[in-house]
Design a protein around this motif. Structure first.
Motif, PDB file in Angstrom:
ATOM      1  N   GLU A 183     -32.753  52.300  58.027  1.00 32.78           N
ATOM      2  CA  GLU A 183     -31.994  52.071  59.254  1.00 32.78           C
ATOM      3  C   GLU A 183     -31.031  50.915  58.990  1.00 32.78           C
ATOM      4  O   GLU A 183     -31.448  49.835  58.569  1.00 32.78           O
ATOM      5  N   LEU A 184     -29.753  51.161  59.211  1.00 29.04           N
ATOM      6  CA  LEU A 184     -28.733  50.144  58.972  1.00 29.04           C
ATOM      7  C   LEU A 184     -28.281  49.563  60.307  1.00 29.04           C
ATOM      8  O   LEU A 184     -27.677  50.269  61.126  1.00 29.04           O
ATOM      9  N   ASP A 185     -28.573  48.309  60.523  1.00 29.70           N
ATOM     10  CA  ASP A 185     -28.275  47.646  61.786  1.00 29.70           C
ATOM     11  C   ASP A 185     -26.780  47.717  62.090  1.00 29.70           C
ATOM     12  O   ASP A 185     -25.946  47.302  61.287  1.00 29.70           O
ATOM     13  N   GLY A 186     -26.448  48.269  63.236  1.00 25.46           N
ATOM     14  CA  GLY A 186     -25.055  48.355  63.646  1.00 25.46           C
ATOM     15  C   GLY A 186     -24.291  49.504  63.039  1.00 25.46           C
ATOM     16  O   GLY A 186     -23.107  49.702  63.336  1.00 25.46           O
ATOM     17  N   VAL A 187     -24.940  50.286  62.168  1.00 20.73           N
ATOM     18  CA  VAL A 187     -24.264  51.406  61.502  1.00 20.73           C
ATOM     19  C   VAL A 187     -24.928  52.737  61.851  1.00 20.73           C
ATOM     20  O   VAL A 187     -24.323  53.640  62.437  1.00 20.73           O
ATOM     21  N   GLY A 188     -26.178  52.886  61.482  1.00 16.30           N
ATOM     22  CA  GLY A 188     -26.880  54.157  61.652  1.00 16.30           C
ATOM     23  C   GLY A 188     -27.988  54.284  60.630  1.00 16.30           C
ATOM     24  O   GLY A 188     -28.810  53.374  60.482  1.00 16.30           O
ATOM     25  N   LYS A 189     -27.981  55.368  59.890  1.00 16.04           N
ATOM     26  CA  LYS A 189     -29.065  55.632  58.952  1.00 16.04           C
ATOM     27  C   LYS A 189     -28.506  55.947  57.568  1.00 16.04           C
ATOM     28  O   LYS A 189     -27.466  56.596  57.439  1.00 16.04           O
ATOM     29  N   LEU A 190     -29.202  55.474  56.532  1.00 14.62           N
ATOM     30  CA  LEU A 190     -28.823  55.729  55.146  1.00 14.62           C
ATOM     31  C   LEU A 190     -29.924  56.538  54.466  1.00 14.62           C
ATOM     32  O   LEU A 190     -31.070  56.097  54.393  1.00 14.62           O
ATOM     33  N   SER A 191     -29.579  57.728  53.995  1.00 15.63           N
ATOM     34  CA  SER A 191     -30.498  58.514  53.170  1.00 15.63           C
ATOM     35  C   SER A 191     -29.924  58.574  51.755  1.00 15.63           C
ATOM     36  O   SER A 191     -28.724  58.383  51.553  1.00 15.63           O
ATOM     37  N   TYR A 192     -30.771  58.838  50.782  1.00 22.01           N
ATOM     38  CA  TYR A 192     -30.274  58.821  49.401  1.00 22.01           C
ATOM     39  C   TYR A 192     -30.978  59.859  48.542  1.00 22.01           C
ATOM     40  O   TYR A 192     -32.028  60.383  48.889  1.00 22.01           O
ATOM     41  N   GLY A 193     -30.349  60.149  47.426  1.00 19.71           N
ATOM     42  CA  GLY A 193     -30.915  61.125  46.496  1.00 19.71           C
ATOM     43  C   GLY A 193     -30.095  61.171  45.227  1.00 19.71           C
ATOM     44  O   GLY A 193     -29.499  60.165  44.816  1.00 19.71           O
ATOM     45  N   PHE A 194     -30.032  62.341  44.625  1.00 15.95           N
ATOM     46  CA  PHE A 194     -29.205  62.497  43.427  1.00 15.95           C
ATOM     47  C   PHE A 194     -28.841  63.959  43.247  1.00 15.95           C
ATOM     48  O   PHE A 194     -29.494  64.866  43.766  1.00 15.95           O
ATOM     49  N   LYS A 195     -27.770  64.166  42.516  1.00 17.72           N
ATOM     50  CA  LYS A 195     -27.221  65.485  42.246  1.00 17.72           C
ATOM     51  C   LYS A 195     -27.293  65.742  40.742  1.00 17.72           C
ATOM     52  O   LYS A 195     -26.823  64.923  39.945  1.00 17.72           O
ATOM     53  N   VAL A 196     -27.889  66.868  40.331  1.00 16.85           N
ATOM     54  CA  VAL A 196     -27.950  67.257  38.921  1.00 16.85           C
ATOM     55  C   VAL A 196     -26.939  68.370  38.696  1.00 16.85           C
ATOM     56  O   VAL A 196     -26.989  69.410  39.363  1.00 16.85           O
ATOM     57  N   ARG A 197     -26.024  68.158  37.747  1.00 15.29           N
ATOM     58  CA  ARG A 197     -25.012  69.175  37.454  1.00 15.29           C
ATOM     59  C   ARG A 197     -25.056  69.526  35.976  1.00 15.29           C
ATOM     60  O   ARG A 197     -24.934  68.668  35.110  1.00 15.29           O
ATOM     61  N   ASN A 198     -25.237  70.810  35.697  1.00 11.53           N
ATOM     62  CA  ASN A 198     -25.276  71.299  34.316  1.00 11.53           C
ATOM     63  C   ASN A 198     -24.199  72.358  34.163  1.00 11.53           C
ATOM     64  O   ASN A 198     -24.093  73.270  34.985  1.00 11.53           O
ATOM     65  N   SER A 199     -23.386  72.238  33.116  1.00 15.89           N
ATOM     66  CA  SER A 199     -22.262  73.155  32.981  1.00 15.89           C
ATOM     67  C   SER A 199     -21.959  73.416  31.520  1.00 15.89           C
ATOM     68  O   SER A 199     -22.131  72.538  30.671  1.00 15.89           O
TER      69      SER A 199
ATOM     70  N   HIS B 163     -25.827  62.404  39.279  1.00 12.37           N
ATOM     71  CA  HIS B 163     -25.086  61.492  40.139  1.00 12.37           C
ATOM     72  C   HIS B 163     -25.987  60.943  41.247  1.00 12.37           C
ATOM     73  O   HIS B 163     -26.497  61.732  42.053  1.00 12.37           O
ATOM     74  N   PRO B 164     -26.172  59.634  41.333  1.00 11.75           N
ATOM     75  CA  PRO B 164     -26.821  59.069  42.524  1.00 11.75           C
ATOM     76  C   PRO B 164     -25.966  59.366  43.754  1.00 11.75           C
ATOM     77  O   PRO B 164     -24.734  59.274  43.700  1.00 11.75           O
ATOM     78  N   THR B 165     -26.607  59.728  44.866  1.00 10.62           N
ATOM     79  CA  THR B 165     -25.888  60.067  46.084  1.00 10.62           C
ATOM     80  C   THR B 165     -26.467  59.327  47.286  1.00 10.62           C
ATOM     81  O   THR B 165     -27.636  58.945  47.282  1.00 10.62           O
ATOM     82  N   CYS B 166     -25.644  59.138  48.289  1.00 11.35           N
ATOM     83  CA  CYS B 166     -26.083  58.593  49.577  1.00 11.35           C
ATOM     84  C   CYS B 166     -25.397  59.353  50.692  1.00 11.35           C
ATOM     85  O   CYS B 166     -24.346  59.966  50.489  1.00 11.35           O
ATOM     86  N   ASN B 167     -25.991  59.283  51.868  1.00 12.60           N
ATOM     87  CA  ASN B 167     -25.346  59.821  53.056  1.00 12.60           C
ATOM     88  C   ASN B 167     -25.550  58.821  54.199  1.00 12.60           C
ATOM     89  O   ASN B 167     -26.677  58.484  54.536  1.00 12.60           O
ATOM     90  N   VAL B 168     -24.448  58.349  54.753  1.00 14.06           N
ATOM     91  CA  VAL B 168     -24.497  57.441  55.887  1.00 14.06           C
ATOM     92  C   VAL B 168     -24.277  58.260  57.158  1.00 14.06           C
ATOM     93  O   VAL B 168     -23.246  58.923  57.303  1.00 14.06           O
ATOM     94  N   THR B 169     -25.250  58.246  58.054  1.00 16.79           N
ATOM     95  CA  THR B 169     -25.087  58.885  59.358  1.00 16.79           C
ATOM     96  C   THR B 169     -24.766  57.795  60.376  1.00 16.79           C
ATOM     97  O   THR B 169     -25.608  56.952  60.697  1.00 16.79           O
ATOM     98  N   ASN B 170     -23.528  57.800  60.827  1.00 15.36           N
ATOM     99  CA  ASN B 170     -23.072  56.772  61.763  1.00 15.36           C
ATOM    100  C   ASN B 170     -23.683  56.983  63.148  1.00 15.36           C
ATOM    101  O   ASN B 170     -24.161  58.070  63.483  1.00 15.36           O
TER     102      ASN B 170
END
Length: 377
Positions: A216-232, A242-249
């Motif tokens: 929980e981000l005070d004054g912002v909202g919520k921060l969730s996180y994870g990662f993305k695996v890409r093989n090509s 890739h480390p990833t985040c998502n901010v829900t305002n």
């Protein structure tokens, strides 16, 4: 549906393949094979079922000389793109169709990939040119005719396909091995993650994992996180994590972020140890996220101003192109002129940007984080 067990996960490894054997020996294969413990990664069964090697496992690699690649004609793939029709002379009795990635790889060392793709847009008109250029470089007496090349083939929907041209030293980390090693690493690190989405086709895989932890981000909202695996099997020849985040305002808008500290694993060689060492760098993800959290809190009240809006506009144009941005510019100017939005809310309003592919989407989400981080430096 219950989570996979460690014993089930072993079925991902094809014991008849030397690389898979090395993974079994070096990555806790014996321990997993005798364990009924459930893995703490949710929603992976569908992907697991798709990647378990079966009797329909059709990938075969051939190391041949270019002159053994005989041009038999051209054809169209399911997307309507022109492709070469090739025969592996003296190797099989099939004709193989290429993929667009394979065309790029075949012509990239002679700097002809864009030209080859241009010719293949109209194979009826350009076939004589296609044939001339192909024979000049790869034919019986072509400039590269005696050079060796690794040709990766598959059978899809009964259609023989060449999906990759590479150096004979090339050894891709196959999707089933990558899934095994990623899940093994998460289990070893005692991380609780859920597989939230997947994209799989004949030459690419993208998996998105989300942690069960959030902030929980005070004054912002919520921060969730994870990662993305890409093989090509594209020209980059790497696995990228890739480390990833998502901010829900608080206003409900959402900001997807692709963070720095990308883990890259090259598709070269026949050893698995370097790949395992790289995957275990996921252990630094929680610490990285703590720094991300403090960075976001430091700029949470930053408003979008004319200078920043212009700077972001120019970067978006560089990524998605002038034509795509022009279709969006009225919406962009409307949002950027509203000085009640914080920067995070501003980014959250850009969710319908006309991004044409996953690469551009990745670049836009990386740009979001780059701007946020730069404002805290």
């Amino acid at each position: 549906m219950k989570n996979l067990t460690k014993k089930e996960l072993i079925r991902l490894l094809d014991k008849g393949n030397p690389i898979d054997e090395k993974v079994f020996e070096q990555v806790d294969g014996e321990a997993f094979a005798s364990s009924n413990d459930e893995l703490n990664i949710a929603q992976i069964r569908e992907t697991y079922n798709l990647l378990v090697p079966k009797t329909t496992w059709t990938k075969v690699d051939y190391v041949i000389k270019f002159k053994q690649l005989l041009l038999e004609g051209t054809t169209q793939d399911s997307n309507g793109d022109g492709q070469l029709l090739l025969n592996l002379d003296g190797i099989t009795d099939k004709n193989y169709t290429t993929t667009s990635d394979a065309i790029s790889q075949l012509f990239q060392d002679i700097n002809m990939s864009p030209y080859a793709k241009h010719l293949l847009k109209d194979t009826d008109t350009h076939y004589n040119l296609i044939q001339h250029n192909y024979n000049y470089w790869f034919g019986e007496n072509g400039l590269l005719s005696e050079n060796n090349v690794l040709v990766r083939t598959v059978i899809e929907h009964n259609q023989p396909i060449i999906r990759c041209f590479a150096t004979p030293r090339y050894q891709q980390i196959d999707n089933h091995i990558l899934l095994y090693c990623t899940i093994w690493a998460l289990d070893k690190l005692k991380f609780n993650f859920t597989l939230t989405s997947q994209k799989l086709d004949h030459s690419n895989m993208e998996l998105n994992f989300l942690s069960n932890e959030y902030f929980e981000l005070d004054g912002v909202g919520k921060l969730s996180y994870g990662f993305k695996v890409r093989n090509s099997e594209s020209k980059i020849h790497t696995v990228e994590i890739h480390p990833t985040c998502n901010v829900t305002n608080k206003d409900g808008s959402s900001v997807p972020l692709i963070l720095d500290k990308t883990i890259k694993i090259k598709h070269m060689g026949s050893e698995i140890t370097p790949a395992i060492q790289k995957i275990l760098e996921l252990e630094y993800l929680p610490e990285h996220i703590k720094n991300v959290k403090s960075t976001i809190l430091a700029i949470k009240t930053k408003k979008i101003d004319q200078f920043l809006a212009y700077k972001i506009q120019q970067e978006l144009i560089r990524i998605i192109g002038k034509t795509a941005f022009k279709k969006y510019q009225d919406k962009y100017f409307e949002v950027s002129s509203n000085n009640t939005y914080s920067l995070l809310q501003f980014f959250g309003k850009l969710g319908d940007l006309p991004v044409e592919n996953d690469e551009k989407k990745l670049m836009v989400e990386s740009m979001f984080w780059s701007v946020i981080k730069s404002l805290n430096e």
